[in-house]
Design a protein around this motif. Sequence first.
Motif, PDB file in Angstrom:
ATOM      1  N   ALA A  14     -46.747  47.682  12.702  1.00  0.00           N
ATOM      2  CA  ALA A  14     -46.765  47.152  11.340  1.00  0.00           C
ATOM      3  C   ALA A  14     -47.372  48.156  10.366  1.00  0.00           C
ATOM      4  CB  ALA A  14     -47.542  45.837  11.303  1.00  0.00           C
ATOM      5  N   ALA A  15     -48.462  48.807  10.779  1.00  0.00           N
ATOM      6  CA  ALA A  15     -49.152  49.743   9.897  1.00  0.00           C
ATOM      7  C   ALA A  15     -48.403  51.053   9.719  1.00  0.00           C
ATOM      8  CB  ALA A  15     -50.557  50.020  10.436  1.00  0.00           C
ATOM      9  N   ALA A  16     -47.450  51.348  10.600  1.00  0.00           N
ATOM     10  CA  ALA A  16     -46.703  52.597  10.502  1.00  0.00           C
ATOM     11  C   ALA A  16     -45.876  52.660   9.224  1.00  0.00           C
ATOM     12  CB  ALA A  16     -45.802  52.771  11.725  1.00  0.00           C
ATOM     13  N   THR A  17     -45.425  51.520   8.728  1.00  0.00           N
ATOM     14  CA  THR A  17     -44.575  51.495   7.535  1.00  0.00           C
ATOM     15  C   THR A  17     -45.239  50.817   6.342  1.00  0.00           C
ATOM     16  OG1 THR A  17     -43.538  49.466   8.356  1.00  0.00           O
ATOM     17  CG2 THR A  17     -42.406  51.548   8.830  1.00  0.00           C
ATOM     18  N   ASN A  18     -46.363  50.155   6.551  1.00  0.00           N
ATOM     19  CA  ASN A  18     -46.992  49.367   5.495  1.00  0.00           C
ATOM     20  C   ASN A  18     -48.464  49.720   5.406  1.00  0.00           C
ATOM     21  OD1 ASN A  18     -47.803  47.464   3.639  1.00  0.00           O
ATOM     22  ND2 ASN A  18     -46.934  45.709   4.712  1.00  0.00           N
ATOM     23  N   THR A  19     -48.907  50.164   4.242  1.00  0.00           N
ATOM     24  CA  THR A  19     -50.308  50.512   4.043  1.00  0.00           C
ATOM     25  C   THR A  19     -51.204  49.286   4.047  1.00  0.00           C
ATOM     26  OG1 THR A  19     -49.502  52.304   2.624  1.00  0.00           O
ATOM     27  CG2 THR A  19     -51.864  51.875   2.589  1.00  0.00           C
ATOM     28  N   PHE A  20     -50.685  48.147   3.576  1.00  0.00           N
ATOM     29  CA  PHE A  20     -51.492  46.929   3.452  1.00  0.00           C
ATOM     30  C   PHE A  20     -50.762  45.714   4.040  1.00  0.00           C
ATOM     31  CE2 PHE A  20     -52.304  49.528  -0.429  1.00  0.00           C
ATOM     32  CZ  PHE A  20     -53.579  49.975  -0.088  1.00  0.00           C
ATOM     33  N   PRO A  21     -50.527  45.676   5.349  1.00  0.00           N
ATOM     34  CA  PRO A  21     -49.817  44.522   5.911  1.00  0.00           C
ATOM     35  C   PRO A  21     -50.574  43.207   5.750  1.00  0.00           C
ATOM     36  CG  PRO A  21     -50.627  45.975   7.658  1.00  0.00           C
ATOM     37  CD  PRO A  21     -50.807  46.697   6.371  1.00  0.00           C
ATOM     38  N   GLU A  22     -51.914  43.275   5.730  1.00  0.00           N
ATOM     39  CA  GLU A  22     -52.697  42.043   5.573  1.00  0.00           C
ATOM     40  C   GLU A  22     -52.520  41.451   4.181  1.00  0.00           C
ATOM     41  OE1 GLU A  22     -55.608  45.309   4.337  1.00  0.00           O
ATOM     42  OE2 GLU A  22     -53.816  45.078   5.558  1.00  0.00           O
ATOM     43  N   ILE A  23     -52.204  42.302   3.195  1.00  0.00           N
ATOM     44  CA  ILE A  23     -51.982  41.821   1.830  1.00  0.00           C
ATOM     45  C   ILE A  23     -50.558  41.316   1.666  1.00  0.00           C
ATOM     46  CG2 ILE A  23     -51.861  42.574  -0.585  1.00  0.00           C
ATOM     47  CD1 ILE A  23     -54.280  44.393   0.034  1.00  0.00           C
ATOM     48  N   CYS A  24     -49.591  42.070   2.168  1.00  0.00           N
ATOM     49  CA  CYS A  24     -48.195  41.626   2.079  1.00  0.00           C
ATOM     50  C   CYS A  24     -47.979  40.318   2.833  1.00  0.00           C
ATOM     51  CB  CYS A  24     -47.264  42.703   2.617  1.00  0.00           C
ATOM     52  SG  CYS A  24     -47.163  44.165   1.549  1.00  0.00           S
ATOM     53  N   GLY A  25     -48.660  40.146   3.961  1.00  0.00           N
ATOM     54  CA  GLY A  25     -48.529  38.900   4.706  1.00  0.00           C
ATOM     55  C   GLY A  25     -48.999  37.699   3.922  1.00  0.00           C
ATOM     56  N   ARG A  26     -49.888  37.940   2.942  1.00  0.00           N
ATOM     57  CA  ARG A  26     -50.425  36.850   2.137  1.00  0.00           C
ATOM     58  C   ARG A  26     -49.622  36.601   0.858  1.00  0.00           C
ATOM     59  NH1 ARG A  26     -54.945  38.640   4.994  1.00  0.00           N
ATOM     60  NH2 ARG A  26     -56.610  37.078   5.246  1.00  0.00           N
ATOM     61  N   ILE A  27     -49.207  37.668   0.170  1.00  0.00           N
ATOM     62  CA  ILE A  27     -48.693  37.467  -1.193  1.00  0.00           C
ATOM     63  C   ILE A  27     -47.224  37.800  -1.368  1.00  0.00           C
ATOM     64  CG2 ILE A  27     -50.984  37.870  -2.152  1.00  0.00           C
ATOM     65  CD1 ILE A  27     -49.991  40.628  -3.066  1.00  0.00           C
ATOM     66  N   CYS A  28     -46.580  38.426  -0.391  1.00  0.00           N
ATOM     67  CA  CYS A  28     -45.148  38.710  -0.558  1.00  0.00           C
ATOM     68  C   CYS A  28     -44.355  37.403  -0.662  1.00  0.00           C
ATOM     69  CB  CYS A  28     -44.618  39.514   0.634  1.00  0.00           C
ATOM     70  SG  CYS A  28     -44.619  41.284   0.382  1.00  0.00           S
ATOM     71  N   PRO A  29     -43.331  37.356  -1.504  1.00  0.00           N
ATOM     72  CA  PRO A  29     -42.443  36.179  -1.532  1.00  0.00           C
ATOM     73  C   PRO A  29     -41.459  36.251  -0.372  1.00  0.00           C
ATOM     74  CG  PRO A  29     -41.717  37.775  -3.145  1.00  0.00           C
ATOM     75  CD  PRO A  29     -42.970  38.353  -2.527  1.00  0.00           C
ATOM     76  N   PHE A  51     -31.786  26.944  11.866  1.00  0.00           N
ATOM     77  CA  PHE A  51     -32.989  26.685  12.658  1.00  0.00           C
ATOM     78  C   PHE A  51     -34.290  26.880  11.893  1.00  0.00           C
ATOM     79  CE2 PHE A  51     -29.637  27.976  15.588  1.00  0.00           C
ATOM     80  CZ  PHE A  51     -29.699  26.971  16.564  1.00  0.00           C
ATOM     81  N   GLY A  52     -34.211  27.423  10.697  1.00  0.00           N
ATOM     82  CA  GLY A  52     -35.424  27.772   9.963  1.00  0.00           C
ATOM     83  C   GLY A  52     -35.894  29.151  10.363  1.00  0.00           C
ATOM     84  N   SER A  53     -36.238  29.960   9.396  1.00  0.00           N
ATOM     85  CA  SER A  53     -36.568  31.363   9.658  1.00  0.00           C
ATOM     86  C   SER A  53     -37.809  31.498  10.524  1.00  0.00           C
ATOM     87  CB  SER A  53     -36.784  32.099   8.339  1.00  0.00           C
ATOM     88  OG  SER A  53     -37.949  31.611   7.707  1.00  0.00           O
ATOM     89  N   VAL A  54     -37.954  32.678  11.103  1.00  0.00           N
ATOM     90  CA  VAL A  54     -39.205  33.022  11.764  1.00  0.00           C
ATOM     91  C   VAL A  54     -40.288  33.140  10.683  1.00  0.00           C
ATOM     92  CG1 VAL A  54     -40.385  34.727  13.209  1.00  0.00           C
ATOM     93  CG2 VAL A  54     -37.939  34.272  13.539  1.00  0.00           C
ATOM     94  N   THR A  55     -41.495  32.702  10.993  1.00  0.00           N
ATOM     95  CA  THR A  55     -42.588  32.722  10.009  1.00  0.00           C
ATOM     96  C   THR A  55     -43.193  34.127   9.953  1.00  0.00           C
ATOM     97  OG1 THR A  55     -44.075  31.914  11.707  1.00  0.00           O
ATOM     98  CG2 THR A  55     -43.112  30.279  10.255  1.00  0.00           C
ATOM     99  N   ILE A  56     -42.423  35.049   9.409  1.00  0.00           N
ATOM    100  CA  ILE A  56     -42.755  36.470   9.454  1.00  0.00           C
ATOM    101  C   ILE A  56     -44.066  36.777   8.725  1.00  0.00           C
ATOM    102  CG2 ILE A  56     -41.978  38.767   8.734  1.00  0.00           C
ATOM    103  CD1 ILE A  56     -39.072  37.671   9.088  1.00  0.00           C
ATOM    104  N   GLY A  57     -44.216  36.256   7.506  1.00  0.00           N
ATOM    105  CA  GLY A  57     -45.406  36.571   6.722  1.00  0.00           C
ATOM    106  C   GLY A  57     -46.680  36.105   7.400  1.00  0.00           C
TER     107      GLY A  57
END
Length: 479
Positions: free
Chosen positions: A84-99, A114-120
């Motif tokens: 996750a960190a290889a492509t994203n500097t702030f995965p903990e932030i994107c997991g919270r605020i990305c739409p 089936f409903g999406s995987v809960t990626i965030g």
Amino acid sequence: MADRMLQFVRLDQHQPDKRPATARREDFAEIYQDFAPQAAAAQSSRCSQCGVPFCQVHCPLSNNIPDWLKLTAEGRLEEAYEVAAATNTFPEICGRICPQDRLCEGNCVIEKDFGSVTIGSVEKYITDTAWENGWVKAPKPRRELAQSVGIIGAGPGGLAAAERLRMRGYQVHVYDRYDRVGGLMIYGIPNFKLEKEVVLRRWKQFEEGGIQFHLNVAVGRDITLEDLRVKHDAVLIATGVYKARDMAAPGIGLPGIVPALDYLTASNRAGLGENVPGMASGTMNAAGKRVVVIGGGDTAMDCVRTAVRQGATSVTCLYRRDKANMPGSMREVYNAEEEGVVFEWLGAPEAFLGDAAVTAVRAQRMHLGLPDATGRQQVAPIPGSSFDLPADLVIMALGFDPEDLPKAFNEPALPVTRWGTLKVDHRTMMTALPGVFAAGDIVRGASLVVWAIRDGRDAAETMHHYIEQKTAALAVAAE
């Protein structure tokens, strides 16, 4: 492929539990509970591991989502974090605020049936676990370089570039006019979406890695752009866009009408323990007031939900289109509705009423017509449909435009587009000034944090190549 995957046919989608709306109205804590390890692994196992991962395709950072979902399902969390960190500097932030409902999850191939995987939520779980276990390391390079870079703006774009350039060994200096690192992540996004310690711990970590921050330093006031160009081998402008859009309407200047960012900044500063005059005087405090927020984006949702928590007697969101055409995250709309916000769809302000201060918003009903060149339905007023919304506080959340940077920086040679954004060569991300690059909202206009991160990382690469070529040319000239 591990037999733990493709469990979407057996397991239903399940997001982490939300705190009850009655409880979360009373504080600014994040509304989602943490994933239990077993639940995170189970939800990750729902991934179909499809050959063309549309979740990754529709992620601005092209995150390797199927890979870290598989690793999470197998309990290999440290490896999942590394991916996750290889492509994203702030995965903990994107997991919270990305739409996610508009990006990765909204394009998950199992979403429809089936409903999406809960990626965030899984992304947040992976990174929070990494922090707890000490897997998140400061950006310390293998070798130090003599060259230095200057970055104007300590928001997500500037920080992403700073981290990438520091990892390459450059001496990185970040300049910001505010007193904390984080930009809108600190002052614009409320705690119930992004608790401030999540951002502040990155600041501490980046300082530990050798990135130097110069706060309360405004370019054009305390230092010039030319000074930075002389001092550093390359400069990145990543200031974001902060100028509030306004509208022309009778009564627009009445006391009690405030810009969204001013309102959110006051609330966030108060939450950080500061003495904020606007909160004490009540001009930026919704307590005991009838609040009307005008706008339909994520900033509007931040405002209505902040007003609820401040103790407003009523909170109404006035938006000129319908619910299906809202630009903000639908997940945020649902959260706001749960917390008691009333939405007035297909309504646009035409005047603000009051004498000494605003007392009501006069609006009129709108009609959705044919799509325009962008594909969005045009809106037109319905004659004779005016109505009044009582209001003691009106918050204008109409979006943001760039500030006049050539004027602010006292650098008339800095080129801008007709929209006021900085003009760059999109292959190199460099402006017309040699060695001066730009990235994030100041180039693309007001956008998402995840896009700013992507732009910052891309700019870091082009800056690195520029400095390499510049260094090589100087070496040849010296021979």
